[in-house]
Design a protein around this motif. Structure first.
Motif, PDB file in Angstrom:
ATOM      1  N   ALA A 127     -10.905   2.193   4.489  1.00  0.00           N
ATOM      2  CA  ALA A 127     -11.869   1.953   5.566  1.00  0.00           C
ATOM      3  C   ALA A 127     -12.080   3.200   6.409  1.00  0.00           C
ATOM      4  O   ALA A 127     -13.165   3.400   6.973  1.00  0.00           O
ATOM      5  CB  ALA A 127     -11.396   0.794   6.438  1.00  0.00           C
ATOM      6  N   ALA A 128     -11.052   4.059   6.497  1.00  0.00           N
ATOM      7  CA  ALA A 128     -11.171   5.288   7.279  1.00  0.00           C
ATOM      8  C   ALA A 128     -11.917   6.395   6.535  1.00  0.00           C
ATOM      9  O   ALA A 128     -12.214   7.437   7.120  1.00  0.00           O
ATOM     10  CB  ALA A 128      -9.780   5.790   7.671  1.00  0.00           C
ATOM     11  N   GLY A 129     -12.198   6.178   5.246  1.00  0.00           N
ATOM     12  CA  GLY A 129     -12.980   7.151   4.498  1.00  0.00           C
ATOM     13  C   GLY A 129     -12.171   8.194   3.762  1.00  0.00           C
ATOM     14  O   GLY A 129     -12.735   9.181   3.277  1.00  0.00           O
ATOM     15  N   LEU A 130     -10.850   8.002   3.653  1.00  0.00           N
ATOM     16  CA  LEU A 130     -10.031   8.955   2.906  1.00  0.00           C
ATOM     17  C   LEU A 130     -10.207   8.732   1.406  1.00  0.00           C
ATOM     18  O   LEU A 130     -10.396   7.604   0.953  1.00  0.00           O
ATOM     19  CB  LEU A 130      -8.553   8.783   3.272  1.00  0.00           C
ATOM     20  N   ALA A 131     -10.124   9.804   0.628  1.00  0.00           N
ATOM     21  CA  ALA A 131     -10.069   9.669  -0.831  1.00  0.00           C
ATOM     22  C   ALA A 131      -8.729   9.026  -1.185  1.00  0.00           C
ATOM     23  O   ALA A 131      -7.695   9.393  -0.624  1.00  0.00           O
ATOM     24  CB  ALA A 131     -10.190  11.043  -1.477  1.00  0.00           C
ATOM     25  N   VAL A 132      -8.746   8.058  -2.107  1.00  0.00           N
ATOM     26  CA  VAL A 132      -7.548   7.266  -2.382  1.00  0.00           C
ATOM     27  C   VAL A 132      -7.094   7.458  -3.827  1.00  0.00           C
ATOM     28  O   VAL A 132      -7.878   7.315  -4.768  1.00  0.00           O
ATOM     29  CB  VAL A 132      -7.806   5.767  -2.113  1.00  0.00           C
ATOM     30  N   VAL A 133      -5.793   7.761  -3.977  1.00  0.00           N
ATOM     31  CA  VAL A 133      -5.131   7.825  -5.275  1.00  0.00           C
ATOM     32  C   VAL A 133      -4.069   6.733  -5.276  1.00  0.00           C
ATOM     33  O   VAL A 133      -3.228   6.675  -4.379  1.00  0.00           O
ATOM     34  CB  VAL A 133      -4.479   9.201  -5.512  1.00  0.00           C
ATOM     35  N   SER A 134      -4.103   5.847  -6.283  1.00  0.00           N
ATOM     36  CA  SER A 134      -3.186   4.710  -6.262  1.00  0.00           C
ATOM     37  C   SER A 134      -2.665   4.365  -7.644  1.00  0.00           C
ATOM     38  O   SER A 134      -3.344   4.553  -8.655  1.00  0.00           O
ATOM     39  CB  SER A 134      -3.892   3.474  -5.685  1.00  0.00           C
ATOM     40  N   SER A 135      -1.451   3.829  -7.668  1.00  0.00           N
ATOM     41  CA  SER A 135      -0.918   3.228  -8.882  1.00  0.00           C
ATOM     42  C   SER A 135      -1.756   2.003  -9.243  1.00  0.00           C
ATOM     43  O   SER A 135      -2.234   1.277  -8.368  1.00  0.00           O
ATOM     44  CB  SER A 135       0.536   2.794  -8.656  1.00  0.00           C
ATOM     45  N   ARG A 136      -1.916   1.773 -10.534  1.00  0.00           N
ATOM     46  CA  ARG A 136      -2.700   0.630 -11.006  1.00  0.00           C
ATOM     47  C   ARG A 136      -1.769  -0.562 -11.185  1.00  0.00           C
ATOM     48  O   ARG A 136      -1.145  -0.752 -12.230  1.00  0.00           O
ATOM     49  CB  ARG A 136      -3.386   0.962 -12.328  1.00  0.00           C
ATOM     50  N   VAL A 137      -1.674  -1.378 -10.153  1.00  0.00           N
ATOM     51  CA  VAL A 137      -0.804  -2.552 -10.176  1.00  0.00           C
ATOM     52  C   VAL A 137      -1.497  -3.697  -9.440  1.00  0.00           C
ATOM     53  O   VAL A 137      -2.392  -3.488  -8.618  1.00  0.00           O
ATOM     54  CB  VAL A 137       0.555  -2.266  -9.494  1.00  0.00           C
ATOM     55  N   ALA A 173      -6.795  12.932   1.887  1.00  0.00           N
ATOM     56  CA  ALA A 173      -6.549  11.946   0.839  1.00  0.00           C
ATOM     57  C   ALA A 173      -5.350  11.085   1.212  1.00  0.00           C
ATOM     58  O   ALA A 173      -4.491  11.477   2.006  1.00  0.00           O
ATOM     59  CB  ALA A 173      -6.303  12.638  -0.498  1.00  0.00           C
ATOM     60  N   PHE A 174      -5.324   9.909   0.600  1.00  0.00           N
ATOM     61  CA  PHE A 174      -4.218   8.965   0.778  1.00  0.00           C
ATOM     62  C   PHE A 174      -3.670   8.648  -0.601  1.00  0.00           C
ATOM     63  O   PHE A 174      -4.418   8.364  -1.535  1.00  0.00           O
ATOM     64  CB  PHE A 174      -4.724   7.688   1.447  1.00  0.00           C
ATOM     65  N   VAL A 175      -2.347   8.686  -0.734  1.00  0.00           N
ATOM     66  CA  VAL A 175      -1.725   8.362  -2.009  1.00  0.00           C
ATOM     67  C   VAL A 175      -0.824   7.152  -1.830  1.00  0.00           C
ATOM     68  O   VAL A 175      -0.076   7.048  -0.849  1.00  0.00           O
ATOM     69  CB  VAL A 175      -0.941   9.563  -2.586  1.00  0.00           C
ATOM     70  N   CYS A 176      -0.927   6.208  -2.764  1.00  0.00           N
ATOM     71  CA  CYS A 176      -0.128   4.983  -2.738  1.00  0.00           C
ATOM     72  C   CYS A 176       0.686   4.918  -4.025  1.00  0.00           C
ATOM     73  O   CYS A 176       0.121   4.976  -5.124  1.00  0.00           O
ATOM     74  CB  CYS A 176      -1.036   3.763  -2.626  1.00  0.00           C
ATOM     75  N   THR A 177       2.003   4.818  -3.885  1.00  0.00           N
ATOM     76  CA  THR A 177       2.894   4.816  -5.050  1.00  0.00           C
ATOM     77  C   THR A 177       3.558   3.476  -5.292  1.00  0.00           C
ATOM     78  O   THR A 177       4.303   3.324  -6.249  1.00  0.00           O
ATOM     79  CB  THR A 177       4.003   5.863  -4.854  1.00  0.00           C
ATOM     80  N   ALA A 178       3.300   2.492  -4.427  1.00  0.00           N
ATOM     81  CA  ALA A 178       4.071   1.257  -4.463  1.00  0.00           C
ATOM     82  C   ALA A 178       3.611   0.324  -5.565  1.00  0.00           C
ATOM     83  O   ALA A 178       2.444  -0.039  -5.627  1.00  0.00           O
ATOM     84  CB  ALA A 178       3.971   0.546  -3.111  1.00  0.00           C
TER      85      ALA A 178
END
Length: 395
Positions: A301-311, A282-287
């Motif tokens: 694009a690499a197929g990782l599950a993505v968790v991200s802030s909604r901004v 998984a990939f997590v984005c906090t920015a």
């Protein structure tokens, strides 16, 4: 004039370029990545040797791998390292006049923005002038990291078009500047193309420890406080943190990795695609910020599950069909909950990752990117459709 490359070779520029692209420097940053896609499109349109990249503000040249082979690069600092800012501005004006390319594109160069401001009226009679904007790092300031908000209103009458990958940033900026409809039509939403990545095919059983990737600049605007709190709270996950930036934040992440056995700090990276992506789930984005972060596009694009802030424009890419979107930018609990959901249901994570691949193909494919650069702005012509030198001379 000579051409500088990291290998130290130098070749004379034998023929005038069809396209000239100004950058402040060439590094592994959002501006250089933004420019790299446009340079690739120009090279496909005119040929690699017909595109000239000029590093106008600084001598940093650390990411030549971003450019197609054969694209020529000139650093003003290597011509004369003592050039003042005013001399750089006047040299940009002189270069454009002497080279007389079909198109000139500015991506984040302060000196080029200033040259457009001072000389844009006369330069626009010689060539078509374009710019690309990077979205602001902070929604609170609303200011772009390229200085565009300082120059845009004065420069836009002389520009054939401006491209930006964030619709929310375009809306905010044009409202702040009060642009009339005629000029507003020259500002074009251009979704960045998804990079060509080797898709991760990692199998994992439910409940097994999740390997989580975070990769970005270690800067205050990247919400490092939230990252630390997520890592401290998600003990069932292993966090692999890549990046460099603020020395104080690097020390903080190093300290976190020493006292938290589930956190590994790997330091700087040059190319997202060279990270060991097949080791992560998984990939997590906090920015917080506008636009869609480059690393998020690459991880998706690499197929990782993505968790991200909604901004910003992130919800154009991430929703409950394609990933896990978190509305609370201060509370680590929903991020931890999303990571636990990925760990407990690998099949659902795989389903969302596949839905993400379909969305990238639909909204962020290379052909769509080229078509927008060819057709828009409709009133003045796109970057790839600008009239040839011969057509201008005969007009």
């Amino acid at each position: 004039w000579t051409l500088s490359r990291p290998c130290g070779s130098a070749r004379a520029i034998a023929t005038p370029p069809r396209a000239v692209v100004f950058l402040p420097w060439l590094a592994q940053d959002s501006g250089s990545l933004l420019a790299a896609a446009a340079i690739r499109a120009l090279a496909e349109q005119h040929g690699n040797k017909s595109v000239l990249v000029i590093l106008a503000d600084h001598d940093r040249e650390e990411a030549s791998h971003l450019l197609p082979a054969g694209v020529r690069v000139v650093s003003l600092s290597r011509i004369n390292e003592r050039l003042s800012q005013l001399e750089r501005i006047e040299l940009i004006d002189l270069l454009i006049r002497r080279l007389s390319p079909d198109v000139v594109l500015n991506v984040n160069s302060h000196c080029c923005w200033e040259a457009f401001r001072r000389h844009g009226r006369s330069l626009s009679a010689i060539t078509r002038l374009y710019a690309m904007l990077t979205a602001a790092d902070s929604l609170e300031t609303g200011r772009g990291d390229d200085g565009s908000n300082l120059h845009l209103r004065q420069c836009l009458p002389h520009l054939a078009g401006i491209y930006c990958g964030s619709q929310s940033y375009i809306d905010s900026l044009t409202e702040q500047l009060g642009l009339p409809d005629m000029l507003r039509a020259r500002v074009v939403y251009l979704p960045q193309p998804a990079p060509r990545m080797q898709e991760v095919r990692r199998s994992r059983s439910a409940g097994k420890k999740l390997h989580v990737l975070w990769a970005d600049r270690l800067m205050p605007q990247k919400n490092i406080d939230l990252l630390v709190r997520i890592a401290e709270g998600a003990r069932r996950c292993e966090f692999h943190i890549w990046g460099r930036g603020s020395h104080a934040l690097e020390l903080r992440i190093e300290d976190l990795s020493r006292r938290s056995p589930n956190v590994h700090f790997h330091g700087p990276f040059d190319n997202f695609g060279e990270l060991p992506l097949n080791e992560y789930d998984a990939f997590v984005c906090t920015a917080p910020g506008n636009g869609i972060p480059d690393a998020m596009l690459e991880a998706s694009a690499a197929g990782l599950a993505v968790v991200s802030s909604r901004v910003g424009d992130v919800d154009e890419l991430i929703d409950r069909d394609t990933g896990w979107l978190i509305g609370d930018l201060a509370n680590p609990a929903p991020y931890i909950g999303a990571l636990e959901a990925i760990a407990n249901d690998p099949a659902e994570a795989a389903r969302r990752a596949e839905a993400m691949q379909q969305r990238l193909r639909r909204n962020h494919d290379w052909q769509t990117y080229r078509e927008i650069l060819s057709r828009k702005p409709e009133t003045t012509g796109g970057l790839l459709s600008a009239a040839s030198r011969q057509a201008r001379q005969s007009a």
